[in-house]
Design a protein around this motif. Sequence first.
Motif: not given
Length: 294
Positions: A150-164, A283-294
Amino acid sequence: MEFRQIRYFLEIVKIGTFQRAAEGLGLTQPALSRQMALLEREIGKPLMERGSREIRLTYEGEIFLGYADKMNTLWEELKDGMKEPGKELSGTFSISAGGTVSAWILPKILKKIMIDHPGLVLSVREGDAQETKEALLRGEVDLGILTGPMAEPGLVEREFLSDRIIAAASKEHRIFKRKKIRLTDLNEIPFVFFHPASAVRRAVEKKIRTLGKRFRPRISMELRSVESVIKSIEAGLGIGFLSEYSLNDRLRKIDLPELTAERKFFLCHRKFIRPGLSLLMEEIAAAASDFTKK
């Protein structure tokens, strides 16, 4: 002004009467009344109207209540931040996310996290991208999950999950009677779309623009909720575009790779974050990684 006076004020507003508030605080009613009189003297305005039954806030009292709530929240955050540092995740956090994430992704991810961390309390609200960004910037939520970057001023973002995002229809839809489905075949069929502000809609329209005149969908429905879109597709009212995570056994993917759109979800927060939020994101990023493997 003493902080305990703010807590007393909030308790009176919550309970509604001096007598019951005093009992809950372990004070006598005269002692509580005296503390409120001192607070009002320092503020320089009356904050409450003492009725025969329940108190009513004055105009100034309503204003003071908003600030008192914020000060109490900051005090609780300060106490959390001063606790002995460690790896245990606890505390109360709020999250805002779109319909797909709220319905199909977060429940599975957060279930595991909350089992592993019984001292953690989470509240989740559903909101579109604009609502989530505004809630973050106003400080109403701690964490937002948005399609980005997004590049939204005032916010920090971190990618954690891909979607199709895929095209799908009811398993009984007439399109599946064709031996081979071509892109131009879909121009004859009604489509169920998300509303224009939806992140799914924006990703789909971006993909459609790359297809030129070969694909011009006939939009018959524009709906806000994920459930409404899915139910309409299941009922055979049209073909729709959905997150692959939301596909169920009553729907069938239309196997046209040129219609598949990619997007990425980002964890977003304000630049200055509460203690414990970084650990929650891990924790959310780690759980998302496990989620995409299932």
